[in-house]
Design a protein around this motif. Structure first.
Motif, mmCIF file in Angstrom:
data_model
loop_
_atom_site.group_PDB
_atom_site.id
_atom_site.type_symbol
_atom_site.label_atom_id
_atom_site.label_comp_id
_atom_site.label_asym_id
_atom_site.label_seq_id
_atom_site.Cartn_x
_atom_site.Cartn_y
_atom_site.Cartn_z
ATOM 1 N N SER A 24 0.814 -1.218 0.000
ATOM 2 C CA SER A 24 0.000 0.000 0.000
ATOM 3 C C SER A 24 0.846 1.267 0.000
ATOM 4 N N LEU A 25 2.000 1.261 0.670
ATOM 5 C CA LEU A 25 2.858 2.446 0.675
ATOM 6 C C LEU A 25 3.386 2.735 -0.732
ATOM 7 N N TRP A 26 3.792 1.668 -1.450
ATOM 8 C CA TRP A 26 4.259 1.843 -2.833
ATOM 9 C C TRP A 26 3.147 2.412 -3.706
ATOM 10 N N TYR A 27 1.954 1.865 -3.554
ATOM 11 C CA TYR A 27 0.815 2.347 -4.334
ATOM 12 C C TYR A 27 0.535 3.815 -4.030
ATOM 13 N N LEU A 28 0.653 4.204 -2.754
ATOM 14 C CA LEU A 28 0.399 5.581 -2.355
ATOM 15 C C LEU A 28 1.424 6.528 -2.979
ATOM 16 N N VAL A 29 2.704 6.179 -2.888
ATOM 17 C CA VAL A 29 3.768 7.001 -3.472
ATOM 18 C C VAL A 29 3.593 7.090 -4.987
ATOM 19 N N GLU A 30 3.308 5.942 -5.616
ATOM 20 C CA GLU A 30 3.088 5.911 -7.067
ATOM 21 C C GLU A 30 1.945 6.840 -7.454
ATOM 22 N N GLY A 31 0.841 6.773 -6.708
ATOM 23 C CA GLY A 31 -0.326 7.595 -7.019
ATOM 24 C C GLY A 31 -0.025 9.082 -6.931
ATOM 25 N N VAL A 32 0.665 9.496 -5.870
ATOM 26 C CA VAL A 32 0.999 10.911 -5.690
ATOM 27 C C VAL A 32 1.912 11.395 -6.820
ATOM 28 N N LEU A 33 2.925 10.597 -7.161
ATOM 29 C CA LEU A 33 3.854 10.989 -8.229
ATOM 30 C C LEU A 33 3.160 11.056 -9.590
ATOM 31 N N GLY A 177 -3.403 8.180 -10.957
ATOM 32 C CA GLY A 177 -2.699 8.459 -9.707
ATOM 33 C C GLY A 177 -3.642 8.688 -8.542
ATOM 34 N N ALA A 178 -4.690 9.485 -8.771
ATOM 35 C CA ALA A 178 -5.645 9.779 -7.696
ATOM 36 C C ALA A 178 -6.358 8.513 -7.236
ATOM 37 N N ALA A 179 -6.753 7.662 -8.184
ATOM 38 C CA ALA A 179 -7.468 6.428 -7.827
ATOM 39 C C ALA A 179 -6.569 5.486 -7.028
ATOM 40 N N ILE A 180 -5.328 5.317 -7.488
ATOM 41 C CA ILE A 180 -4.401 4.410 -6.801
ATOM 42 C C ILE A 180 -4.049 4.959 -5.420
#
Length: 200
Positions: A24-33, A177-180
């Protein structure tokens, strides 16, 4: 011993849900970027359309690499190969943009139509795989946005402006990004709210 289709689907969904929780942390960072990259893609063509092809190329490569990171350790999940094709496609199209910045807008538009469609389909499959995971509908919506953007770009051919390509790519990256990020944030929030069971 054979497994029913419904049971197999549920096993796959559970594997996918566990993968989302674990990374989930990877997904969060990916989404923001990806959201940041999307904002750049929208703003930059308005400021200067001269080097927009180079920027779009780098943004596609970056988004492909970011989404590729989320696939680490996810080989067993059902959407893996479709998502991998989408990642490879993003990187290849980005490299094509950088290799020949003088290529025609028609070529760029066609490459992005393919990218939007593949990305949209992969996100729809991903969303349907993780449902009824909380907030899976956001990922589904981002996939449908990608498919819609492909159709909009297709309808604008053969007359396509550089700014339109940049804006559509930006909208696509922001929606993904927003969805992820939202999905990952909700997963992390729900995990933090769940009390841990004391060892028996």
């Amino acid at each position: 011993m054979s497994m029913s289709l419904d049971l197999a689907a549920e096993v796959f969904r559970e594997a996918m849900r566990e993968t989302v929780k674990r990374y989930s942390l990877w997904y969060l960072v990916e989404g923001v970027l990806l959201v940041v990259a999307g904002i750049l893609a929208i703003i930059y063509p308005v400021i200067s359309s001269g080097a927009v092809v180079i920027l779009l190329g780098w943004l596609l490569i970056a988004s492909g690499l970011l989404q590729g990171l989320s696939l680490i350790g996810a080989r067993q999940v059902p959407h893996f190969w479709l998502q991998l094709i989408s990642v490879i496609l993003a990187i290849l199209i980005g490299l094509l943009f950088l290799r020949d910045t003088t290529q025609g807008l028609m070529t760029l538009a066609l490459l992005l139509i393919i990218f939007f469609m593949m990305e949209g389909i992969s996100k729809v499959v991903f969303a349907l795989t993780i449902r009824p995971f909380p907030n899976w509908g956001w990922v589904l919506a981002s996939g449908l946005v990608g498919i819609l953007l492909a159709l909009i770009l297709w309808a604008s051919l053969p007359v396509t402006a550089v700014w339109l390509i940049g804006v559509l790519l930006g909208v696509n990256l922001i929606s993904i990004g927003a969805a992820i990020a939202y999905l990952a944030w909700q997963v992390r929030k729900s995990d933090a709210a769940t009390p841990t069971q004391p060892p028996a």
